[in-house]
Design a protein around this motif. Structure first.
Motif, short mmCIF file in Angstrom:
data_model
loop_
_atom_site.label_atom_id
_atom_site.label_comp_id
_atom_site.label_asym_id
_atom_site.label_seq_id
_atom_site.Cartn_x
_atom_site.Cartn_y
_atom_site.Cartn_z
N SER A 209 99.52 -15.31 50.21
CA SER A 209 98.03 -15.33 50.50
C SER A 209 97.73 -15.62 52.08
O SER A 209 97.11 -15.06 52.60
N THR A 212 99.15 -12.73 54.51
CA THR A 212 98.10 -11.55 54.30
C THR A 212 96.86 -11.76 54.31
O THR A 212 95.93 -11.01 54.42
N GLY A 214 94.68 -13.32 52.23
CA GLY A 214 94.20 -13.78 50.97
C GLY A 214 94.44 -12.58 50.04
O GLY A 214 93.95 -12.36 48.82
N ILE A 215 95.78 -11.71 50.21
CA ILE A 215 96.30 -10.94 49.27
C ILE A 215 97.30 -11.47 48.63
O ILE A 215 98.33 -11.64 49.41
N THR A 216 97.25 -11.50 47.04
CA THR A 216 98.32 -11.95 46.56
C THR A 216 99.53 -11.15 45.92
O THR A 216 100.50 -11.39 45.44
N ALA A 222 100.35 -3.70 47.00
CA ALA A 222 99.30 -3.87 47.97
C ALA A 222 99.32 -2.57 48.84
O ALA A 222 98.17 -1.93 48.99
N ARG A 232 88.53 -3.77 49.35
CA ARG A 232 89.48 -4.64 49.81
C ARG A 232 89.58 -5.83 48.60
O ARG A 232 90.53 -6.24 47.93
N GLU A 233 88.46 -6.43 48.29
CA GLU A 233 88.21 -7.24 47.19
C GLU A 233 88.57 -6.88 45.96
O GLU A 233 88.67 -7.79 45.13
N ARG A 235 91.23 -5.11 45.20
CA ARG A 235 93.00 -5.13 45.24
C ARG A 235 93.39 -6.06 46.22
O ARG A 235 94.55 -6.01 46.70
N ARG A 236 93.02 -7.30 45.84
CA ARG A 236 93.52 -8.49 46.52
C ARG A 236 94.72 -9.12 45.39
O ARG A 236 95.61 -9.73 45.93
#
Length: 273
Positions: A209, A212, A214-216, A222, A232-233, A235-236
């Motif tokens: 996170s 990136t 905030g992407i887990t 991803a 984006r929100e 597919r995080r």
């Protein structure tokens, strides 16, 4: 509330413009702190450190500023000295010859000798920082097995800053999902293999996170989702905020429940003990 990765990224941004620079202007928005402006002005920032969700700005004369964003705090870094227009309340302003670092809205701020930081009420009770690169998965596993934490439900434990500092609500859901562990389980109920998997996921997800922004999700997933029409929100995360959507791992349905008065998201299939 920003979690460990977000606070560390903010600290990096602030360090980039303040470290090794003389602070030419200091302003505090809270009356109780204004007497410290003269104490810090003219000194050099030597480091910007994070401990969980707290940020520590260290000065060259042995003083440090502690700040915690709480729910609504926000740091901004801008070029020059012209401050952004905002309805937020300015709490801290640190300026160099070329940049301004501003903390808005937060109220948990203090200035104290660096050597006394261990006595701060928040810092004295928190566990290891999940963003500390020296922290290894075996240490996390040892904490999971310790008598202090082993008989607590993971749903509550993974919000407890005394267990690991920097964990928060989205990380809780994402870590437990990545490890395929039921949030209702207690560490004492898990096998050694499950404990090891959970400990690894704890560091992998939080550091991913940070890397990136905030992407887990794992990088391959991803990238695949980035080619779709999803914003984006959307597919995080693996589980957080994806109520009634299919699990990326097994196709089961993501469910939402309440734990510690906050939303907890999990797969009804691959996290079902």
């Amino acid at each position: 509330m920003p979690e460990g990765p977000e606070i560390r990224r903010a600290a990096d941004q602030i360090a980039e413009v303040l470290v090794d620079e003389d602070i030419t202007q200091v302003r505090f928005g809270l009356p109780r702190l204004r007497r410290y402006a003269k104490l810090l002005r003219g000194h050099r920032v030597v480091d910007v450190e994070t401990r969980g969700k707290a940020m520590l700005t260290h000065f060259d004369h042995g003083y440090s500023m502690y700040s915690h964003n709480q729910l609504y705090g926000l740091w901004r870094v801008v070029d020059g000295h012209k401050l952004p227009k905002t309805t937020r309340s300015m709490r801290v302003l640190l300026q160099t010859a070329s940049h301004s670092a501003i903390l808005y809205s937060a109220s948990d701020i203090s200035v104290m000798p660096t050597g006394e930081l261990s006595q701060h009420p928040f810092l004295a009770k928190i566990g290891p920082d999940i963003m500390n690169t020296a922290l290894i998965w075996r240490e996390v596993m040892e904490r999971l097995q310790s008598p202090r934490f082993s008989r607590r439900e993971l749903a509550a434990l993974y919000l407890d800053q005394a267990f690991l500092a920097g964990n928060g609500n989205y990380l809780r859901s994402e870590i437990l999902h990545d490890a395929r562990i039921d949030p209702r389980c207690k560490p004492a109920q898990l096998t050694r293999g499950e404990l090891g998997r959970l400990a690894r996921s704890t560091l992998t997800i939080s550091r991913r996170s940070y890397d990136t922004g905030g992407i887990t999700l794992n990088p391959r997933l991803a990238k695949r989702l980035a080619r779709t029409s999803l914003k984006r929100e959307q597919r995080r995360f693996y589980a957080y905020g994806r109520t009634d959507q299919p699990c990326y791992h097994c196709g089961g349905i993501i469910r939402r429940s309440e734990a510690n008065s906050r939303g907890l998201y999990y797969c009804s299939v691959c996290q079902n003990a």
